[in-house]
Design an enzyme around this catalytic site. Sequence first.
Site, PDB file in Angstrom:
ATOM      1  N   ARG B  63     -21.956  36.105  42.062  1.00 47.33           N
ATOM      2  CA  ARG B  63     -23.069  35.952  42.992  1.00 47.33           C
ATOM      3  C   ARG B  63     -22.795  36.810  44.212  1.00 47.33           C
ATOM      4  O   ARG B  63     -21.961  36.464  45.049  1.00 47.33           O
ATOM      5  CB  ARG B  63     -23.237  34.484  43.376  1.00 47.33           C
ATOM      6  CG  ARG B  63     -23.671  33.603  42.228  1.00 47.33           C
ATOM      7  CD  ARG B  63     -24.997  34.060  41.641  1.00 47.33           C
ATOM      8  NE  ARG B  63     -25.663  33.014  40.873  1.00 47.33           N
ATOM      9  CZ  ARG B  63     -26.916  33.117  40.426  1.00 47.33           C
ATOM     10  NH1 ARG B  63     -27.617  34.221  40.628  1.00 47.33           N
ATOM     11  NH2 ARG B  63     -27.450  32.129  39.747  1.00 47.33           N
ATOM     12  N   ALA B  75     -29.656  28.910  34.492  1.00 50.89           N
ATOM     13  CA  ALA B  75     -30.816  28.932  35.387  1.00 50.89           C
ATOM     14  C   ALA B  75     -31.459  30.299  35.350  1.00 50.89           C
ATOM     15  O   ALA B  75     -30.844  31.261  34.876  1.00 50.89           O
ATOM     16  CB  ALA B  75     -30.384  28.592  36.808  1.00 50.89           C
ATOM     17  N   GLU B  91     -34.483  30.716  29.287  1.00 50.45           N
ATOM     18  CA  GLU B  91     -33.249  31.011  30.029  1.00 50.45           C
ATOM     19  C   GLU B  91     -32.029  30.398  29.346  1.00 50.45           C
ATOM     20  O   GLU B  91     -30.962  31.014  29.285  1.00 50.45           O
ATOM     21  CB  GLU B  91     -33.355  30.522  31.481  1.00 50.45           C
ATOM     22  CG  GLU B  91     -34.278  31.368  32.357  1.00 50.45           C
ATOM     23  CD  GLU B  91     -33.686  32.746  32.708  1.00 50.45           C
ATOM     24  OE1 GLU B  91     -32.503  32.987  32.441  1.00 50.45           O
ATOM     25  OE2 GLU B  91     -34.440  33.573  33.252  1.00 50.45           O
ATOM     26  N   GLU B  95     -29.130  32.892  28.065  1.00 49.21           N
ATOM     27  CA  GLU B  95     -27.826  32.850  28.730  1.00 49.21           C
ATOM     28  C   GLU B  95     -26.727  32.245  27.863  1.00 49.21           C
ATOM     29  O   GLU B  95     -25.559  32.603  27.994  1.00 49.21           O
ATOM     30  CB  GLU B  95     -27.926  32.078  30.057  1.00 49.21           C
ATOM     31  CG  GLU B  95     -28.719  32.817  31.124  1.00 49.21           C
ATOM     32  CD  GLU B  95     -28.580  32.234  32.521  1.00 49.21           C
ATOM     33  OE1 GLU B  95     -29.068  32.868  33.457  1.00 49.21           O
ATOM     34  OE2 GLU B  95     -27.982  31.150  32.673  1.00 49.21           O
ATOM     35  N   GLU B 139     -27.378  41.703  33.139  1.00 49.89           N
ATOM     36  CA  GLU B 139     -26.942  40.357  33.510  1.00 49.89           C
ATOM     37  C   GLU B 139     -25.609  40.092  32.822  1.00 49.89           C
ATOM     38  O   GLU B 139     -25.489  40.287  31.611  1.00 49.89           O
ATOM     39  CB  GLU B 139     -27.997  39.345  33.055  1.00 49.89           C
ATOM     40  CG  GLU B 139     -27.796  37.934  33.565  1.00 49.89           C
ATOM     41  CD  GLU B 139     -28.960  37.016  33.186  1.00 49.89           C
ATOM     42  OE1 GLU B 139     -29.202  36.060  33.917  1.00 49.89           O
ATOM     43  OE2 GLU B 139     -29.610  37.258  32.142  1.00 49.89           O
TER      44      GLU B 139
END
Lengths: 174, 174
Positions: B63, B75, B91, B95, B139
């Site tokens: 982050r 999330a 999601e 993920e 990601e």
Amino acid sequence: MDLNEPTKNSNTIFSGRIINLRIDDVVLPNGKVAKREIVEHGGGVSILAINKDGKIIMVKQYRKPAEKVLLEIPAGKLNIGEKPDECAKRELMEETGYIAKELKHLFSFYPSPGFSTEVLHLYLANDLEKGTPHTDPDEFLNVYEYSVDEIKEMIENGLIEDAKTLIALLYYIK
Amino acid sequence: MDLNEPTKNSNTIFSGRIINLRIDDVVLPNGKVAKREIVEHGGGVSILAINKDGKIIMVKQYRKPAEKVLLEIPAGKLNIGEKPDECAKRELMEETGYIAKELKHLFSFYPSPGFSTEVLHLYLANDLEKGTPHTDPDEFLNVYEYSVDEIKEMIENGLIEDAKTLIALLYYIK
């Protein structure tokens, strides 16, 4: 996999009273460069304050971003150089009039780590003395006290819509 | 006391990929005008996903605003027009690879209602089928599974630093 994202470049877009906005160019684990929109916020505290009857002190406050009044635990922003526990005592006193003789740090957390640097420190205060609230001249809020049963019902009914307040209350009723 | 803050004027400062920033002039309950720095965010979902062994599915992700890797529940942001429960299924699948056959809405909350419009919808998913994760090309995250005892210990030791994750886990262990 190393997940780090080192900064290649950083541009401040806006410097405000509460927040700043900057755009960072970061290097992703695959070597590509990506932009990160980052809101800088000085952080704050929130206080789970329990009175002598075991009731939880809460405040209702209009939150412009939500365009509604939210029911929250007392909270506030850190002044520059202020220690979190001093800030917690100050904010609890200003917003509710309660003086916390002792505070226990529970958690510190990022409310929105995807885009915001804000860290909130949550304290438990349960040795309270009643004084007189003195909110900032431009701060408007109403103070309430709720029993654990009332809190449980409000959580169940979706009436607690503020993240720090959910964390504090779920911790307390668990 | 009526706590409303009607808007007198609104200026957009920045329009980005994830957030916009605007400054509103609002009328306070005492008639004075004040500025509100408001981050507009399209909102998102988070998923408390429990596998067949009762373990909680979590992800580690860098982050940038926190400048560290945080351990969080899965999330993601709502696509335009996307329903929160569809977003939660998507999601979770992207993920972690888990397919949620049924989702239960737990809470919706504002992570930072003092300056941000972001709303997060939290879902419980406990009838999971294992598929293959396919994260966005840019990601990067690692998936983990933790028992309730491990979660309790991590909370106690301050290792859960993400607000939505604290809410979900405190709800689950309560």
